[in-house]
Write a protein that holds these residues in place. Sequence first.
Motif, PDB file in Angstrom:
ATOM      1  N   THR A 257       0.828  -1.219   0.000  1.00 39.11           N
ATOM      2  CA  THR A 257       0.000   0.000   0.000  1.00 39.11           C
ATOM      3  C   THR A 257       0.861   1.267   0.000  1.00 39.11           C
ATOM      4  O   THR A 257       0.340   2.348   0.235  1.00 39.11           O
ATOM      5  N   ALA A 258       2.165   1.108  -0.230  1.00 46.19           N
ATOM      6  CA  ALA A 258       3.127   2.218  -0.242  1.00 46.19           C
ATOM      7  C   ALA A 258       3.364   2.764   1.162  1.00 46.19           C
ATOM      8  O   ALA A 258       3.757   3.923   1.323  1.00 46.19           O
ATOM      9  N   GLY A 259       3.142   1.956   2.177  1.00 51.62           N
ATOM     10  CA  GLY A 259       3.426   2.334   3.554  1.00 51.62           C
ATOM     11  C   GLY A 259       4.577   1.511   4.104  1.00 51.62           C
ATOM     12  O   GLY A 259       5.288   0.819   3.375  1.00 51.62           O
ATOM     13  N   VAL A 260       4.776   1.577   5.409  1.00 54.02           N
ATOM     14  CA  VAL A 260       5.797   0.786   6.086  1.00 54.02           C
ATOM     15  C   VAL A 260       5.396   0.680   7.547  1.00 54.02           C
ATOM     16  O   VAL A 260       4.767   1.588   8.095  1.00 54.02           O
TER      17      VAL A 260
ATOM     18  N   HIS B  26      -7.978  -4.802  -4.732  1.00 51.85           N
ATOM     19  CA  HIS B  26      -8.119  -3.439  -4.216  1.00 51.85           C
ATOM     20  C   HIS B  26      -6.848  -2.990  -3.488  1.00 51.85           C
ATOM     21  O   HIS B  26      -6.475  -1.813  -3.548  1.00 51.85           O
ATOM     22  N   LEU B  27      -6.203  -3.929  -2.807  1.00 51.06           N
ATOM     23  CA  LEU B  27      -4.968  -3.602  -2.087  1.00 51.06           C
ATOM     24  C   LEU B  27      -3.883  -3.184  -3.075  1.00 51.06           C
ATOM     25  O   LEU B  27      -3.202  -2.162  -2.875  1.00 51.06           O
ATOM     26  N   TYR B  28      -3.721  -3.947  -4.156  1.00 53.40           N
ATOM     27  CA  TYR B  28      -2.733  -3.595  -5.174  1.00 53.40           C
ATOM     28  C   TYR B  28      -3.081  -2.259  -5.833  1.00 53.40           C
ATOM     29  O   TYR B  28      -2.195  -1.425  -6.073  1.00 53.40           O
ATOM     30  N   ALA B  29      -4.361  -2.059  -6.121  1.00 50.23           N
ATOM     31  CA  ALA B  29      -4.782  -0.813  -6.771  1.00 50.23           C
ATOM     32  C   ALA B  29      -4.536   0.388  -5.872  1.00 50.23           C
ATOM     33  O   ALA B  29      -4.085   1.446  -6.335  1.00 50.23           O
ATOM     34  N   THR B  30      -4.796   0.239  -4.586  1.00 55.61           N
ATOM     35  CA  THR B  30      -4.574   1.333  -3.636  1.00 55.61           C
ATOM     36  C   THR B  30      -3.103   1.686  -3.553  1.00 55.61           C
ATOM     37  O   THR B  30      -2.736   2.865  -3.511  1.00 55.61           O
TER      38      THR B  30
END
Length: 340
Positions: free
Chosen positions: A84-87, A213-217
């Motif tokens: 999700t581009a987080g960490v 949806h996770l990949y798209a987000t």
Amino acid sequence: MTTQAVEPAEVDDLLSRRRGPVEQIQHLLHRNPALSPLIVLVLAIIVFGIISEGFLRPQALSLLVQQMAVVGALAAGQTLIILTAGVDLSIGMAMVLASLVMAKLAFDGVPGVIALLIGIVVAIATGLLNGFLVTRINLPPFIVTLGTFSIFTALSLLYAQGQTITLNPGAFLLVTGSSLRLGPVSVTWGVILMLLLFLVLGFILHTSAWGRHLYATGDDREAAQLAGISTRKVLFSAYAVAGLCAGVAAWIVAGRVGGADPNAGLNYNLLSITAVVIGGTSLFGGRGSVVGTLIGALIVQTFNSGLALAGVDPNYQVLATGILVILAVAIDQWIRRVRG
């Protein structure tokens, strides 16, 4: 005069003919994120098998897998966050807190199954807290999890009063540390539990709407919102599932160390991130797989075990891990620049 339509497969074939060898490799790695870490793992096994006489023995390989089980379980949850581009900088201490809760409850006489469930609930609660702060308060994941890392560390030390909790032999929580013989190889139930976790997460990510949806987000949050995806709910659920993975890791580590140690999780945060990055999951989100993460965790442990068997100074083992992370990120940046 009629014009014959060109099939997409023919277009791809024409484009591939125009690409040079380097561009073809770039496109191949872009389509298969787990391929580059798999190549690294195979090469590492071959090299260490040559320079270390006992590296390829079944007992040594089974020990290698047992040692990476905790990191692997944590890395499975970390993969969801990084997709999700987080960490999540707190996942290791969330595991420690959960392991202390379940171990202390079991030590005080609470039935093992109930102690386990309460510990997993605590782990999920840590994920829910991170998810709430990221999605509702709109704080950056890095800052949120850096803060909760300190919070979970303090709670762990206060709860255990700085003491290691040792469980009696035969306690239910120690099941994950018991071994199952498969010929010359010994596999712990903790390893089997970790592999089941990867299997379930991989299946969900690649077959369910939630996974898409996770990949798209992670790939483009604004575009996902325009497509009707509730990105807040997706992010919140990702942190919750990561908390569940921390709970599973807590059970595995309890079986491995025979209890719980409040100082055991200091390195697990970075090791989980390292496994995910080396496994081909992009720090920018939207690209990667849990299969790659499993390979990445194996790579980290392969280098540590291989260098140790070769008699290399432990400081160089840390150096090798750092170099691997930098190379993995550099390769990811190169792959993301793919064209056509």
